[in-house]
Design an enzyme around this catalytic site. Structure first.
Site, PDB file in Angstrom:
ATOM      1  N   ARG A  73      37.930  67.057  51.272  1.00 39.43           N
ATOM      2  CA  ARG A  73      36.768  67.466  52.054  1.00 39.43           C
ATOM      3  C   ARG A  73      36.983  68.884  52.570  1.00 39.43           C
ATOM      4  NH1 ARG A  73      36.867  65.525  56.467  1.00 39.43           N
ATOM      5  NH2 ARG A  73      38.649  64.126  56.331  1.00 39.43           N
ATOM      6  N   TYR A 201      33.894  66.324  45.147  1.00 38.32           N
ATOM      7  CA  TYR A 201      34.964  65.510  45.699  1.00 38.32           C
ATOM      8  C   TYR A 201      34.517  64.560  46.818  1.00 38.32           C
ATOM      9  CZ  TYR A 201      39.462  63.794  46.762  1.00 38.32           C
ATOM     10  OH  TYR A 201      40.497  62.925  46.908  1.00 38.32           O
ATOM     11  N   GLY A 202      34.935  63.321  46.724  1.00 36.00           N
ATOM     12  CA  GLY A 202      34.863  62.293  47.783  1.00 36.00           C
ATOM     13  C   GLY A 202      33.808  62.538  48.838  1.00 36.00           C
ATOM     14  N   GLY A 203      34.272  62.708  50.055  1.00 35.24           N
ATOM     15  CA  GLY A 203      33.384  62.838  51.201  1.00 35.24           C
ATOM     16  C   GLY A 203      32.398  63.992  51.103  1.00 35.24           C
ATOM     17  N   LYS A 210      30.792  59.555  54.258  1.00 31.10           N
ATOM     18  CA  LYS A 210      30.906  60.246  55.549  1.00 31.10           C
ATOM     19  C   LYS A 210      29.576  60.884  55.966  1.00 31.10           C
ATOM     20  CE  LYS A 210      35.183  59.245  56.354  1.00 31.10           C
ATOM     21  NZ  LYS A 210      36.085  59.063  55.257  1.00 31.10           N
ATOM     22  N   HIS A 230      34.551  55.680  62.377  1.00 29.41           N
ATOM     23  CA  HIS A 230      35.525  55.822  61.282  1.00 29.41           C
ATOM     24  C   HIS A 230      36.579  54.714  61.441  1.00 29.41           C
ATOM     25  CE1 HIS A 230      38.466  58.794  59.078  1.00 29.41           C
ATOM     26  NE2 HIS A 230      37.901  57.968  58.235  1.00 29.41           N
ATOM     27  N   SER A 252      41.790  60.489  58.963  1.00 29.18           N
ATOM     28  CA  SER A 252      41.928  60.432  57.510  1.00 29.18           C
ATOM     29  C   SER A 252      43.398  60.458  57.095  1.00 29.18           C
ATOM     30  CB  SER A 252      41.209  61.625  56.888  1.00 29.18           C
ATOM     31  OG  SER A 252      39.850  61.590  57.267  1.00 29.18           O
ATOM     32  N   CYS A 254      45.732  58.311  57.629  1.00 30.91           N
ATOM     33  CA  CYS A 254      46.661  57.872  58.683  1.00 30.91           C
ATOM     34  C   CYS A 254      46.830  56.356  58.702  1.00 30.91           C
ATOM     35  CB  CYS A 254      46.212  58.371  60.037  1.00 30.91           C
ATOM     36  SG  CYS A 254      46.416  60.154  60.207  1.00 30.91           S
ATOM     37  N   GLY A 255      46.473  55.668  57.624  1.00 29.23           N
ATOM     38  CA  GLY A 255      46.861  54.268  57.521  1.00 29.23           C
ATOM     39  C   GLY A 255      45.765  53.214  57.607  1.00 29.23           C
ATOM     40  N   THR A 257      43.394  52.152  55.279  1.00 37.25           N
ATOM     41  CA  THR A 257      43.293  51.276  54.102  1.00 37.25           C
ATOM     42  C   THR A 257      44.484  50.320  54.054  1.00 37.25           C
ATOM     43  OG1 THR A 257      42.075  52.986  52.939  1.00 37.25           O
ATOM     44  CG2 THR A 257      43.034  51.253  51.593  1.00 37.25           C
ATOM     45  N   ASN A 258      45.668  50.860  54.366  1.00 34.69           N
ATOM     46  CA  ASN A 258      46.857  50.006  54.331  1.00 34.69           C
ATOM     47  C   ASN A 258      46.797  48.914  55.396  1.00 34.69           C
ATOM     48  OD1 ASN A 258      49.099  50.959  52.306  1.00 34.69           O
ATOM     49  ND2 ASN A 258      47.979  52.756  52.984  1.00 34.69           N
ATOM     50  N   ASP A 277      37.122  51.789  56.099  1.00 37.65           N
ATOM     51  CA  ASP A 277      36.869  53.188  56.472  1.00 37.65           C
ATOM     52  C   ASP A 277      35.750  53.376  57.500  1.00 37.65           C
ATOM     53  OD1 ASP A 277      37.795  55.912  55.897  1.00 37.65           O
ATOM     54  OD2 ASP A 277      35.802  56.270  55.084  1.00 37.65           O
ATOM     55  N   ARG A 373      43.243  59.799  44.730  1.00 40.02           N
ATOM     56  CA  ARG A 373      42.645  58.563  45.258  1.00 40.02           C
ATOM     57  C   ARG A 373      42.239  57.603  44.152  1.00 40.02           C
ATOM     58  NH1 ARG A 373      40.753  58.584  51.020  1.00 40.02           N
ATOM     59  NH2 ARG A 373      41.672  60.467  51.872  1.00 40.02           N
TER      60      ARG A 373
HETATM   61  P1  GTP Z   1      41.313  57.841  54.582  1.00 42.07           P
HETATM   62  O1  GTP Z   1      40.923  57.119  53.352  1.00 42.07           O
HETATM   63  O2  GTP Z   1      41.541  59.299  54.346  1.00 42.07           O
HETATM   64  O3  GTP Z   1      40.374  57.625  55.709  1.00 42.07           O
HETATM   65  O4  GTP Z   1      42.812  57.362  54.969  1.00 42.07           O
HETATM   66  P2  GTP Z   1      43.404  56.012  55.585  1.00 42.07           P
HETATM   67  O5  GTP Z   1      43.384  56.114  57.065  1.00 42.07           O
HETATM   68  O6  GTP Z   1      42.759  54.829  54.974  1.00 42.07           O
HETATM   69  O7  GTP Z   1      44.944  56.102  55.171  1.00 42.07           O
HETATM   70  P3  GTP Z   1      45.810  55.224  54.131  1.00 42.07           P
HETATM   71  O8  GTP Z   1      45.949  53.793  54.539  1.00 42.07           O
HETATM   72  O9  GTP Z   1      45.316  55.480  52.774  1.00 42.07           O
HETATM   73  O10 GTP Z   1      47.242  55.905  54.319  1.00 42.07           O
HETATM   74  C1  GTP Z   1      47.493  57.266  54.128  1.00 42.07           C
HETATM   75  C2  GTP Z   1      48.950  57.520  53.875  1.00 42.07           C
HETATM   76  O11 GTP Z   1      49.742  56.990  54.944  1.00 42.07           O
HETATM   77  C3  GTP Z   1      49.432  56.833  52.593  1.00 42.07           C
HETATM   78  O12 GTP Z   1      50.258  57.722  51.892  1.00 42.07           O
HETATM   79  C4  GTP Z   1      50.221  55.636  53.100  1.00 42.07           C
HETATM   80  O13 GTP Z   1      51.251  55.270  52.222  1.00 42.07           O
HETATM   81  C5  GTP Z   1      50.736  56.091  54.463  1.00 42.07           C
HETATM   82  N1  GTP Z   1      50.839  54.946  55.413  1.00 42.07           N
HETATM   83  C6  GTP Z   1      49.916  53.999  55.639  1.00 42.07           C
HETATM   84  N2  GTP Z   1      50.348  53.076  56.529  1.00 42.07           N
HETATM   85  C7  GTP Z   1      51.599  53.468  56.892  1.00 42.07           C
HETATM   86  C8  GTP Z   1      52.580  52.934  57.794  1.00 42.07           C
HETATM   87  O14 GTP Z   1      52.402  51.909  58.439  1.00 42.07           O
HETATM   88  N3  GTP Z   1      53.749  53.647  57.897  1.00 42.07           N
HETATM   89  C9  GTP Z   1      53.974  54.789  57.192  1.00 42.07           C
HETATM   90  N4  GTP Z   1      55.142  55.413  57.368  1.00 42.07           N
HETATM   91  N5  GTP Z   1      53.079  55.313  56.328  1.00 42.07           N
HETATM   92  C10 GTP Z   1      51.901  54.666  56.184  1.00 42.07           C
HETATM   93  C1  SPV Z   2      38.593  60.553  54.645  1.00 42.60           C
HETATM   94  O1  SPV Z   2      38.902  61.731  54.422  1.00 42.60           O
HETATM   95  O2  SPV Z   2      38.586  60.071  55.807  1.00 42.60           O
HETATM   96  C2  SPV Z   2      38.262  59.652  53.521  1.00 42.60           C
HETATM   97  C3  SPV Z   2      38.074  60.239  52.199  1.00 42.60           C
HETATM   98  O3  SPV Z   2      38.084  58.468  53.735  1.00 42.60           O
HETATM   99  S1  SPV Z   2      36.524  61.025  52.040  1.00 42.60           S
HETATM  100  O4  SPV Z   2      35.616  60.086  51.370  1.00 42.60           O
HETATM  101  O5  SPV Z   2      36.740  62.197  51.203  1.00 42.60           O
HETATM  102  O6  SPV Z   2      36.001  61.362  53.332  1.00 42.60           O
HETATM  103 MN    MN Z   3      38.276  58.006  55.969  1.00 43.65          MN
END
Ligand code: GTP
Ligand code: SPV
Ligand code: MN
Length: 589
Positions: A73, A201-203, A210, A230, A252, A254-255, A257-258, A277, A373
């Site tokens: 973005r 790209y994405g967003g 977004k 968000h 974004s 910062c974790g 999806t995980n 998200d 992604r």
């Molecule tokens: P957006 O899609 O951009 O909104 O991101 P998001 O907030 O969904 O982040 P996502 O879960 O994709 O994690 C982003 C990065 O952080 C990845 O490289 C993960 O491997 C890492 N990550 C996620 N959860 C953890 C955690 O609990 N600990 C650590 N050390 N890294 C993490």
């Molecule tokens: C973010 O950046 O918070 C995302 C990816 O989830 S995007 O769709 O590019 O905004």
């Molecule tokens: Mn996001």
């Protein structure tokens, strides 16, 4: 007489001059036909839009490489053009509408010459929800058409609901010539219009995400009395089978999806997924806060994803059929014809192409782009909650806010009440990531993880949060998390991922009033005895360093917050200024 939607499409076609107009019905057959077009007819530079991956090991999967200068973005080129600057606020770029439109028209004139214009009708939100929004996006690239089909409810249903009305959100998208100097992502909230040119790209390009579901929706929510955030939505099931629903906002990459697809390491606990998200939050008839996910897919960060950190996502990615799975800017293992990214496997594949399609030689660089992604349908997620299909959504017991902080912020803490939580959320800071094209690792204020996505003045936004709290009968408790605190050697103190269930357990037990907590200057912290650490090698000393509150750093944080709050002038709610003074006294008293 032509329908409003047809008239609008004709008007856009007259401006953009495509060679043909392709109305998408959302069917499976059509999707694979568009992918074929992307492979054979459309190109970025000299690269086809899609590369078909190994269909045995990665069924229905395709690799897309974006332009090398179009990988994230671009917040500096994103504008929210309310009729007056103050409504957009210091948190948004702004331009007078006339100037913005003149720029956009000159960039868009004839931009689709020789190309197909895809018309994408879609719904954000459950069709039976009063909050759902019908939208129409046009685009000139197959990648966006296919991505939108995965991420939204795209197809004939949307057209049926729109009918003859002009009650739909409009999205005009073209990749233009991908020149960053000719790139703009512009929002016109009073016209329900997003106009995006110069990026695929994405967003920047998947406008349902977004642009519509956060920037436009947050403004609509401000006027109508609800919130667009968000946030992920999850259900945490405990040993007794009780499910507590939570939302969590993290900036974004910062974790989110995980966390949304977390596989519990604690016996008896399970996380159900509802969204990764975006959440729309409204006050239900019962006076509680309810959440719905307007999206239908995940657009998730690839690097770091593997069978250990996120086994559920690994499974989800391989379940495509009705929906394909897309990979964007990952590396390519040429022997296996499989996507690859850092930490997918411990060793590099022998013959690897980097994200730009060049032979990967220099191991000091990244093979996959850090913001590479995957795009995948939420329906393929094995932990998808059955409540995902409930138009009412789920009632929320806790709100989690957080960020990426190498120091300062404890692993988890709880605010004293709603107003205190809104204050702590408003002063939140996080280190920047590669999800947007700026310097990575720089600390910035990112209130509620919404700095780049709030479609109006954030001073008004803080006031809106306070107002919502007042109207809630039993407001959810507000918590703060930080998975990223590091030790002196720069190593993460907390193992994260599946182990984050321990934090969720503490949070749900607090919402059920099962355990008490330590009151500190910044809020409630877990007691060592209440926090589940069994099976983890974490000493009392390490626990202390995960939760320590450093007075000097917090005072410094207050100074930064004060400077940030000042930008909003008289829009800044008095209650937050009061909270500021209270915290300052507590820290130093
Ligand atoms: P957006 O899609 O951009 O909104 O991101 P998001 O907030 O969904 O982040 P996502 O879960 O994709 O994690 C982003 C990065 O952080 C990845 O490289 C993960 O491997 C890492 N990550 C996620 N959860 C953890 C955690 O609990 N600990 C650590 N050390 N890294 C993490
Ligand atoms: C973010 O950046 O918070 C995302 C990816 O989830 S995007 O769709 O590019 O905004
Ligand atoms: Mn996001």
């Amino acid at each position: 007489m032509a329908k409003a939607i047809e008239k609008w499409v004709e008007k856009i076609a007259a401006l953009t001059q495509p060679k043909e107009i392709f109305w998408c019905d959302g069917s499976e057959k059509e999707a694979y036909k568009i992918i074929e077009k992307g492979i054979k007819e459309e190109k970025i530079g000299n690269m086809p839009i899609f590369h078909k991956l190994n269909q045995k090991s990665w069924p229905f999967s395709y690799l897309h490489r974006s332009h090398p200068l179009d990988v994230a973005r671009t917040e500096n080129l994103t504008f929210v053009c309310h009729p007056d600057k103050e409504t957009s606020g210091p948190n948004n770029n702004w331009m007078p509408e006339k100037e913005a439109k003149e720029k956009l028209i000159s960039l868009t004139k004839g931009c689709m010459k020789g190309k197909t214009m895809y018309v994408l009708p879609f719904i954000m939100g459950h069709p039976q929800s009063p909050f759902s929004k019908c939208c129409v996006q046009v685009t000139d690239i197959s990648y966006v058409a296919i991505s939108m089909r995965i991420m939204t409810r795209l197809g004939a249903d949307a057209l049926k609901i729109i009918g003859n009305s002009d009650n739909f959100i409009k999205g005009l998208h073209s990749i233009g010539d991908l020149d960053p100097k000719k790139r703009f992502i512009m929002h016109f909230p009073h016209e329900n219009l997003v106009w995006s040119i110069g990026s695929g790209y994405g967003g920047n390009a998947l406008l349902g995400k977004k642009c519509i579901s956060l920037r436009l929706a947050s403004w609509i929510g401000f006027k109508e009395g609800w919130l667009a955030e968000h946030m992920i939505i999850i259900g945490v099931e405990d040993q007794n089978g009780n499910i507590t629903y939570l939302v969590a906002a993290l900036p974004s990459a910062c974790g989110k999806t995980n966390l949304a697809l977390l596989k519990s390491t604690l016996k008896g606990y399970k996380v159900w997924t509802l969204g990764d998200d975006i959440a729309w939050l409204y006050i239900g008839e019962d006076g509680r806060l309810w959440a719905i996910n307007p999206e239908m897919g995940f657009f998730g960060v690839a690097p770091g994803t593997n069978p250990k950190t996120n086994p559920i996502m690994m499974e989800t990615l391989k379940k495509g059929s009705f929906f394909p799975t897309l990979f964007t800017n990952t590396a390519l293992d040429i022997d296996k014809n499989e996507p690859w990214w850092e930490d997918l496997t411990t060793n590099y594949p022998k013959n690897l192409l980097d994200w730009q399609g060049n032979k990967f030689i220099d191991h000091n660089t990244k093979a996959a782009h850090p913001n590479s992604r995957f795009t995948v349908s939420i329906t393929q997620c094995p932990t998808l909650s059955k409540e995902f299909f409930n138009p009412k959504g789920v009632p929320i017991s806790a709100i989690i806010l957080g960020g990426r902080r190498a120091s300062l912020a404890p692993l988890v803490y709880e605010s004293l009440d709603w107003q205190h939580g809104v204050f702590l959320g408003a002063m939140m800071g996080s280190e920047t990531t590669s999800a947007a094209s700026h310097k990575v690792g720089v600390l910035r204020r990112d209130p509620m993880a919404m700095l780049p996505f709030c479609g109006y003045n954030m001073g008004d936004y803080f006031g809106h949060w306070l107002e919502i709290g007042k109207r809630l009968k039993n407001p959810p408790k507000i918590f703060f998390v930080n998975w990223f605190r590091k030790d002196k050697d720069g190593k993460y103190l907390w193992p994260g991922f599946g182990e984050n269930i321990r934090v969720l357990k503490w949070i749900t037990e607090r919402t059920q009033n099962k355990i008490d907590a330590e009151e500190t200057s910044i809020g409630y912290l877990p007691k060592f005895s209440d926090f589940e650490l069994s099976g983890l090698n974490i000493s009392k000393e390490k626990f202390k360093s995960l939760f320590s509150i450093d007075k000097k750093s917090w005072n410094n944080e207050l100074m930064e917050a004060e400077a940030f709050f000042e930008k909003f002038g008289s829009k800044m709610p008095l209650q937050l200024k009061e909270e500021f003074n209270i915290l300052e006294k507590k820290l130093n008293g």
